[in-house]
Design an enzyme around this catalytic site. Structure first.
Site, mmCIF file in Angstrom:
data_model
loop_
_atom_site.group_PDB
_atom_site.id
_atom_site.type_symbol
_atom_site.label_atom_id
_atom_site.label_comp_id
_atom_site.label_asym_id
_atom_site.label_seq_id
_atom_site.Cartn_x
_atom_site.Cartn_y
_atom_site.Cartn_z
ATOM 1 N N HIS A 130 0.856 -1.179 0.000
ATOM 2 C CA HIS A 130 0.000 0.000 0.000
ATOM 3 C C HIS A 130 0.895 1.232 0.000
ATOM 4 O O HIS A 130 1.905 1.266 0.695
ATOM 5 C CB HIS A 130 -0.870 -0.003 1.265
ATOM 6 C CG HIS A 130 -1.395 1.350 1.635
ATOM 7 N ND1 HIS A 130 -0.908 2.063 2.703
ATOM 8 C CD2 HIS A 130 -2.346 2.118 1.057
ATOM 9 C CE1 HIS A 130 -1.550 3.218 2.774
ATOM 10 N NE2 HIS A 130 -2.430 3.278 1.793
ATOM 11 N N HIS A 164 12.195 -1.384 4.076
ATOM 12 C CA HIS A 164 12.474 -0.368 5.102
ATOM 13 C C HIS A 164 13.688 0.481 4.738
ATOM 14 O O HIS A 164 13.694 1.699 4.975
ATOM 15 C CB HIS A 164 12.639 -1.032 6.474
ATOM 16 C CG HIS A 164 11.326 -1.248 7.166
ATOM 17 N ND1 HIS A 164 10.695 -0.257 7.879
ATOM 18 C CD2 HIS A 164 10.508 -2.321 7.230
ATOM 19 C CE1 HIS A 164 9.541 -0.717 8.355
ATOM 20 N NE2 HIS A 164 9.403 -1.975 7.981
ATOM 21 N N HIS A 194 -8.391 -5.235 16.936
ATOM 22 C CA HIS A 194 -9.254 -6.306 17.455
ATOM 23 C C HIS A 194 -8.579 -7.674 17.382
ATOM 24 O O HIS A 194 -8.990 -8.597 18.063
ATOM 25 C CB HIS A 194 -10.610 -6.311 16.751
ATOM 26 C CG HIS A 194 -10.538 -6.517 15.258
ATOM 27 N ND1 HIS A 194 -10.346 -5.499 14.369
ATOM 28 C CD2 HIS A 194 -10.638 -7.637 14.516
ATOM 29 C CE1 HIS A 194 -10.345 -5.976 13.133
ATOM 30 N NE2 HIS A 194 -10.517 -7.279 13.195
ATOM 31 N N GLY A 277 -18.421 11.052 0.028
ATOM 32 C CA GLY A 277 -19.190 10.755 -1.177
ATOM 33 C C GLY A 277 -18.378 10.540 -2.436
ATOM 34 O O GLY A 277 -18.869 10.720 -3.549
#
Lengths: 294, 294
Positions: A130, A164, A194, A277
Site C-alpha cells: 500500500h 524499510h 481487534h 461521497g
C-alpha cells in the site's frame, strides 16, 4: 512563508499524476517480463482507467487505474484524485490525526489531492503493498501526509529489510528524525487492534507535515513516491518467479481477510472517502480480489 | 413491574441455549438430507463447539458452534453468549439505538445474553441469513432486541415472501404494530449506506423492547426464534437441490463482499463485540467463508 496557493496545488496534483504514470508503466513492464510459471499464459495485464467523481462531479474527482487478473498482479489499483468543497464535520474528523483540522475554523473549504495504491499479488510469496501520498489545503493551512507499508503474506526478512531501507533512504535525505518517527507511526497506524496483530511489516506513515517550508515538504513527499517506485518493483521481480503451494495460497487468502478488516474498520482514507461521497468503487479499490474467513 | 432479576436472566439465557440446540439439530438434519448434487459426496456437516471468553473470562463468555464445509452450509456460526461487567463509554454507544443507555447512569454494570447466527450457503440459490435475539440488563432497566433478515444472493420472490410472512406471524401474535415497525427498522438498519443498496431483502429488526411486561417481551423474542427455526430450514430445503452456474457463484461471492462490508463498517453487534473484548473469532464468525471484490 508565503501563502500556499494555486501554483502549489497544481504542482502537487501534477506530481501525483506523473507518479501514477511511472508506476503503471513499471507494473505493466513486470507483467511483460513474466513469461513462465503459473498465470504466465494469460495476456500481460494492462491498466484500465476510469474517471471517478465526488458528489456527482461538483466536488472534483479523479482517475482510477486498475489492472485485474494479470500474470503477476491479481488486482492493483492506483487512484489519483483532486477533490474540494466544504467539509461536513464527520469527514473532518477522519481527515487528520489531529482533533482539530488546521485552518478550518469558520471556513469549511478544503482541497486535497493525492495518489493511493494497493497491490494484491497472484503469488503468496510476493508481498502486497500500500502506498499513498497526498496534499491537503484549507484556508489557513497546507500539509502533506502519506506513507507506504509492506504486507507480505509470507514474511521474507530480506524483503522487509529492503523495503524499510528504501523508506529510510527517502526520509534520511530530508531529516534524520523522520524515519524513526514515521516508522513508529506506521507500526501504530497499521495495527489490527481487534486481532492484536500488525497488518503487515510496516513502513512509514506521516501526516500533518507542514514544517513551514512547503518546498521541502513537497520534495520529501516526492521522494517517498520515488523510493516506492524503485523498491517495490524490485521485490516483485525477485519473488514472482518462485513456486508456491496451495497451503501458501490459503494463508494469503486469510491474510487478505485481515487486510479487508483493517481497511473497512480502521483506515482513515477509506472513512474519509466513504463519508465525503467519493466513488465507492474508487474508495474500496483497496479490497482484495478474493479473501477467506474460513 | 417487579424488578427484573436473576430468575429472568437465567430463563432468557436458557432459552437462547435451547434455541441454539434446536437450530443446530435442524441444520445437521438438512446436511443428512442432502444426498445428491454438488458437494453431496462430502461428509454431512457437523457443528463444532468451542467456548469463548470475554476479557479473559472475567466478563463472561459463551459457546461458538460452527459448521464448516458442509454439503449445504458452507459456513454457519451460531453463537450464544452471556456477558457482564462494566461498560466503557465507546461500547455503551454501540450497544443501543438510543443515545443514552437506559438505567446506566452512575452505575456502569451491565449483563447481556443472546444468540447470534449467520449462515453462508454453498448454493448461490439458497439465501444466506442472519438471526440474532438478545436480552440486555442494566441496574435500572431490561430490554430485548433482535431480528432476522434474509440475504439471498439471487433473489427469489417466493422465498422473500415466505420469510416475511413468518416474521409477520411472530409479530402479529403479539402486537399488530410490531411487524410494520420492525420491518421498516430492518430496512433502515440493514442498508449499505456507502453503496446505497440494501444488504438483503430485509426481515425484522427491533431493539430497546421494554413494554413494561417482561413476560410478553420475552415471549415475543422466543417467537421470533421459533419463526426463524421454522421458515429458514424450509427455504433451504426448497433450494438446496437446484443446480447453479459458475456465474451465479460469482454473484454470490461479490454479494458476500458487500455483506462483509456491512458487518465491518456498520453492524452494531460487531462493534460492540470488538469494543468489549469478546473473542474475535466469535464476533467475526459472521464473515463469509470466501468473498470477492473483483
Amino acid at each position: 512563508m508565503a501563502a500556499i496557493g494555486e501554483a502549489e496545488k497544481a504542482r502537487a496534483a501534477f506530481w501525483f499524476e506523473e507518479l501514477r504514470d511511472r508506476i503503471c508503466a513499471a507494473f505493466e513492464a513486470i507483467e511483460d517480463a513474466r513469461t513462465e510459471g503459473p498465470f504466465s499464459d494469460l495476456p500481460a495485464g494492462r491498466f484500465e482507467r476510469k474517471a471517478t467523481t465526488r458528489d456527482g462531479g461538483k466536488g472534483g474527482g479523479g482517475v482510477m487505474s486498475v489492472m485485474r487478473g494479470g500474470r503477476v498482479f491479481e488486482k492493483v489499483g492506483v487512484n489519483i484524485s483532486t477533490v474540494y468543497g466544504e467539509l461536513a464535520e464527520p469527514a473532518q474528523r477522519s481527515l487528520t490525526a489531529r482533533k482539530e483540522i488546521p485552518g478550518l475554523s469558520g471556513d469549511p473549504r478544503f482541497w486535497a489531492s493525492g495518489i493511493s495504491l494497493v497491490a494484491h499479488m497472484r503469488s503468496p510469496r510476493a508481498p502486497a503493498v500500500h502506498m499513498n501520498t497526498r496534499m491537503f489545503w484549507t484556508p489557513g493551512a497546507a500539509w502533506f501526509g502519506g506513507g507506504a507499508d509492506l504486507n507480505p503474506m509470507i514474511e521474507i526478512p530480506e524483503d522487509t529489510a529492503d523495503f524499510h531501507a528504501a523508506m529510510r533512504g527517502a526520509c534520511d535525505a530530508h531529516d534524520a528524525a523522520y524515519y524513526p518517527r514515521y516508522k513508529a507511526w506506521a507500526d501504530e497506524y497499521f495495527f489490527i487492534r481487534h486481532r492484536g496483530v500488525a497488518r503487515g511489516v510496516g513502513g512509514i506513515f506521516y501526516d500533518d507535515l507542514a514544517t513551514g517550508d512547503w518546498e521541502a515538504d513537497f520534495a520529501f513527499t516526492q521522494d517517498v513516491g520515488r523510493a516506492f517506485l524503485k523498491v517495490f518493483p524490485e521485490l516483485t521481480r525477485r519473488r514472482m518467479g518462485e513456486a508456491w503451494t496451495d497451503a501458501e495460497r490459503e494463508i494469503q487468502l486469510v491474510k487478505r481477510g485481515f487486510y479487508a478488516e483493517f481497511n473497512l474498520i480502521y483506515d482513515r482514507g477509506t472513512k474519509f472517502g466513504l463519508e465525503t461521497g467519493h466513488n465507492v468503487e474508487a474508495v474500496l479499490m483497496s479490497l482484495p480480489p478474493e479473501a477467506k474467513w474460513p
